[in-house]
Design a protein around this motif. Structure first.
Motif, mmCIF file in Angstrom:
data_model
loop_
_atom_site.group_PDB
_atom_site.id
_atom_site.type_symbol
_atom_site.label_atom_id
_atom_site.label_comp_id
_atom_site.label_asym_id
_atom_site.label_seq_id
_atom_site.Cartn_x
_atom_site.Cartn_y
_atom_site.Cartn_z
ATOM 1 N N ASP A 1 -13.842 14.841 13.737
ATOM 2 C CA ASP A 1 -15.392 14.534 12.517
ATOM 3 C C ASP A 1 -15.613 15.048 11.351
ATOM 4 O O ASP A 1 -16.454 15.304 10.308
ATOM 5 C CB ASP A 1 -16.689 14.545 13.993
ATOM 6 C CG ASP A 1 -16.485 13.896 15.025
ATOM 7 O OD1 ASP A 1 -15.963 12.804 15.012
ATOM 8 O OD2 ASP A 1 -17.477 14.576 16.089
ATOM 9 N N GLN B 1 -11.213 15.946 19.033
ATOM 10 C CA GLN B 1 -12.741 15.214 18.912
ATOM 11 C C GLN B 1 -13.105 15.649 17.552
ATOM 12 O O GLN B 1 -13.838 15.450 16.882
ATOM 13 C CB GLN B 1 -14.058 14.902 19.785
ATOM 14 C CG GLN B 1 -14.912 13.802 19.277
ATOM 15 C CD GLN B 1 -15.954 14.333 20.485
ATOM 16 O OE1 GLN B 1 -15.978 14.478 21.339
ATOM 17 N NE2 GLN B 1 -17.113 13.669 20.657
ATOM 18 N N ILE B 2 -13.979 16.805 17.455
ATOM 19 C CA ILE B 2 -14.851 18.266 16.608
ATOM 20 C C ILE B 2 -13.171 18.330 15.397
ATOM 21 O O ILE B 2 -14.296 17.641 13.937
ATOM 22 C CB ILE B 2 -14.523 19.517 16.948
ATOM 23 C CG1 ILE B 2 -15.742 19.458 18.042
ATOM 24 C CG2 ILE B 2 -14.620 20.285 16.070
ATOM 25 C CD1 ILE B 2 -15.328 21.071 18.381
ATOM 26 N N LEU C 1 -22.014 18.233 19.354
ATOM 27 C CA LEU C 1 -20.912 17.765 19.723
ATOM 28 C C LEU C 1 -20.282 18.366 21.221
ATOM 29 O O LEU C 1 -19.694 17.389 22.241
ATOM 30 C CB LEU C 1 -19.032 18.014 19.361
ATOM 31 C CG LEU C 1 -19.687 16.916 17.954
ATOM 32 C CD1 LEU C 1 -18.790 17.585 17.209
ATOM 33 C CD2 LEU C 1 -19.508 15.666 18.206
ATOM 34 N N GLN D 1 -24.082 21.735 15.266
ATOM 35 C CA GLN D 1 -23.296 19.907 15.346
ATOM 36 C C GLN D 1 -22.302 20.248 16.072
ATOM 37 O O GLN D 1 -22.063 19.787 17.319
ATOM 38 C CB GLN D 1 -22.516 19.690 13.641
ATOM 39 C CG GLN D 1 -23.327 19.521 12.915
ATOM 40 C CD GLN D 1 -22.380 19.088 11.780
ATOM 41 O OE1 GLN D 1 -21.722 19.493 11.195
ATOM 42 N NE2 GLN D 1 -23.515 18.982 10.563
ATOM 43 N N ASN D 2 -21.874 21.798 16.369
ATOM 44 C CA ASN D 2 -20.396 21.425 17.350
ATOM 45 C C ASN D 2 -21.044 22.374 18.681
ATOM 46 O O ASN D 2 -20.208 21.415 19.937
ATOM 47 C CB ASN D 2 -19.631 23.364 17.270
ATOM 48 C CG ASN D 2 -18.697 22.653 15.472
ATOM 49 O OD1 ASN D 2 -18.323 21.996 15.690
ATOM 50 N ND2 ASN D 2 -18.223 23.791 15.082
ATOM 51 N N ARG E 1 -12.235 17.805 23.569
ATOM 52 C CA ARG E 1 -13.409 18.487 22.774
ATOM 53 C C ARG E 1 -13.054 18.948 21.019
ATOM 54 O O ARG E 1 -13.180 18.309 19.756
ATOM 55 C CB ARG E 1 -14.006 19.407 23.450
ATOM 56 C CG ARG E 1 -14.924 18.425 24.431
ATOM 57 C CD ARG E 1 -15.631 19.819 24.542
ATOM 58 N NE ARG E 1 -15.644 20.237 26.063
ATOM 59 C CZ ARG E 1 -15.328 20.422 27.215
ATOM 60 N NH1 ARG E 1 -15.911 22.354 26.859
ATOM 61 N NH2 ARG E 1 -15.099 21.103 28.666
#
Length: 96
Positions: free
Chosen positions: A95, A91-92, A34, A30-31, A88
């Motif tokens: 999420d 954003q992580i 992203l 997932q990382n 980033r």
């Protein structure tokens, strides 16, 4: 400890390790996704103008002034990368 208990303990440990690896690899994927989706660096007009000016300055200046221009250009690029990385990371975090 009896052999039966040792075998049960080993099997439970293996199941826990497999589960941990599945969860960890899923989160890692997932990382990576992203980062791959957000890897484009958005350059503002001011940044683009500064990059063009510093590149032109580096080639048109005397040899004594060129190292400073090169360092300035590298500093601008490092700042852009750090800004993109912080975006980033935010954003992580959002999420999760």
């Amino acid at each position: 400890m009896q052999l039966k208990h040792l075998i049960v303990f080993a099997l439970i440990s293996m199941v826990l390790l497999i589960g941990f690896n599945i969860v960890n690899s899923s989160r890692h994927e997932q990382n990576r996704a992203l980062i791959a989706n957000g890897s484009l660096i958005v350059e503002t007009p001011l940044d683009a103008e500064a990059n063009k000016a510093s590149s032109a300055d580096a080639s048109s200046q005397s040899l004594g002034e060129q190292p400073k221009a090169i360092i300035d250009e590298a500093t601008i690029q490092v700042n852009q990368v750090q800004q993109a990385e912080s975006q980033r990371l935010e954003q992580i975090k959002n999420d999760q």
